[in-house]
Scaffold this active site. Structure first.
Site, PDB file in Angstrom:
ATOM      1  N   ASP A  10      37.772  44.312  39.061  1.00 47.81           N
ATOM      2  CA  ASP A  10      38.054  43.410  40.047  1.00 47.81           C
ATOM      3  C   ASP A  10      36.769  42.358  40.087  1.00 47.81           C
ATOM      4  O   ASP A  10      35.916  42.359  41.137  1.00 47.81           O
ATOM      5  CB  ASP A  10      37.805  44.274  41.543  1.00 47.81           C
ATOM      6  N   HIS A 241      25.807  48.886  39.024  1.00 48.34           N
ATOM      7  CA  HIS A 241      26.886  49.709  39.419  1.00 48.34           C
ATOM      8  C   HIS A 241      27.839  49.840  38.139  1.00 48.34           C
ATOM      9  O   HIS A 241      28.001  51.063  37.434  1.00 48.34           O
ATOM     10  CB  HIS A 241      27.770  49.114  40.683  1.00 48.34           C
TER      11      HIS A 241
HETATM   12  C1  BDR Z   1      31.244  48.746  43.442  1.00 43.12           C
HETATM   13  O1  BDR Z   1      31.716  47.827  44.589  1.00 43.12           O
HETATM   14  C2  BDR Z   1      31.876  46.309  43.786  1.00 43.12           C
HETATM   15  O2  BDR Z   1      31.338  45.443  44.911  1.00 43.12           O
HETATM   16  C3  BDR Z   1      31.231  46.611  42.674  1.00 43.12           C
HETATM   17  O3  BDR Z   1      31.848  45.580  41.748  1.00 43.12           O
HETATM   18  C4  BDR Z   1      31.064  48.001  41.933  1.00 43.12           C
HETATM   19  O4  BDR Z   1      32.341  48.229  41.504  1.00 43.12           O
HETATM   20  C5  BDR Z   1      29.965  49.227  43.964  1.00 43.12           C
HETATM   21  O5  BDR Z   1      29.895  50.048  45.295  1.00 43.12           O
HETATM   22 CA    CA Z   2      33.834  46.550  40.422  1.00 46.70          CA
END
Ligand code: BDR
Ligand code: CA
Length: 312
Positions: A10, A241
């Site tokens: 995403d 992340h």
């Molecule tokens: C996840 O949430 C999204 O904002 C980031 O892309 C990552 O996949 C982290 O909690």
């Molecule tokens: Ca993500």
């Protein structure tokens, strides 16, 4: 032979970094991007995926558009305060020249996995809707995928979307419960480890100094994202992340893991919380659930060094 992967994404600033990290890693062969709502809606996620492959000069890699809403409840909307209105730190890129393929994300995943049994690792770094849909449409992918390495969840620590839940799981808890319940090898790279992988301001400055288009793109989009981490957490820079899931596929020895069955809360104010059963006995509703490999420790400096060595 490089490991074949499909990233379900995403994009998203950290998704962008993860995609570029994968593209620049000789251990990996990125055979497709599939898109999902989360940081932005699915339409914009697809546009961004196409844009990113253009920036990287890899328009040979197909993009398949995914579901535009979660399995059960409506999509709650993107997080412009984290990733920008455009999911790219408000840099507002021109429209892509390329298009998504006609297949849906779930259809693409099924076709690729069934065509190459045991060869493909799925790397979902957004809500798990496409992965759950693919498993429901063709349950045999569970026996034919190599593994699923996902960024999401929080086993032993608080959430980030709510005090209980991590954002990707919170966006579609029902789908996540399907994925954690599948009889396939699943590794959860969640907040337990990603909040220990800190790319500092000094690290981030290396992108701006690097003379290549992908590092330059990261340097442009990261300030908005960095501002979120510095104001919300008092961090020096960002927590890593989505790239942590890519790092796990490249080098799992950077992580320590536990094997637990995992259920996802779908009700009330803890909706989206991933609950491992750490007790040594079976207990409803964890009975007969497969063990999930849950990352609980990480060499954070090692992950940062690995990513920077590939991108700067
Ligand atoms: C996840 O949430 C999204 O904002 C980031 O892309 C990552 O996949 C982290 O909690
Ligand atoms: Ca993500």
């Amino acid at each position: 032979m490089p490991q074949k992967i499909i990233i379900d994404t995403d994009p998203g600033v950290d998704d962008t970094m993860a995609i570029f990290f994968a593209l620049e890693s000789p251990e990996l062969d990125l055979i497709g991007l599939t898109t999902i709502f989360g940081n932005v809606d699915t339409e914009l996620a697809t546009t961004n995926a196409l844009r990113l492959l253009e920036i990287a000069g890899r328009t040979d890699i197909p993009v398949a558009k995914g579901a535009d809403h979660p399995l059960v409840r409506p999509f709650g909307g993107g997080v412009a305060f984290v990733h920008g209105d455009d999911g790219q730190g408000n840099v507002h890129l021109p429209p892509p020249q390329t298009k998504a393929i006609a297949q849906s994300a779930a259809e693409f995943i099924i076709e690729q996995v069934m065509r190459a049994p045991g060869e493909i690792t799925l790397v979902p770094v957004g809500p798990l809707t496409n992965i759950a849909l693919a498993l429901r449409l063709e349950p045999r992918i569970a026996q034919n995928v190599k593994e699923v390495v996902l960024m999401g969840g929080n086993a032993l620590c608080p959430g980030n979307a709510t005090p209980a839940a991590e954002a990707n799981i919170h966006n579609d808890p029902e789908a996540a419960d399907v994925v954690f319940g599948g009889t396939w090898p699943v590794t959860m790279v969640g907040l337990d480890v990603t909040h220990q992988v800190n790319m500092t301001r000094a690290h981030l400055a290396q992108y701006g100094a690097a003379d290549n288009p992908i590092a330059q793109h990261i340097a442009q989009i990261v300030p908005h994202y960095q501002h979120y981490f510095e104001s919300a957490y008092g961090a020096d820079g960002i927590y890593v992340h989505d790239s942590s899931a890519v790092a796990y596929v490249i080098d799992p020895s950077l992580f320590t893991v536990e094997r637990w069955p995992v259920r996802v809360e779908t009700q009330g104010f803890s909706r989206g919380k991933t609950w491992p059963n750490m007790l040594s006995f079976e207990l409803p509703p964890w009975e007969n659930r497969p063990l999930v490999t849950c990352c609980v420790g990480v060499d954070g400096a090692g992950v940062v060094e690995l990513e920077l060595s590939r991108l700067t």
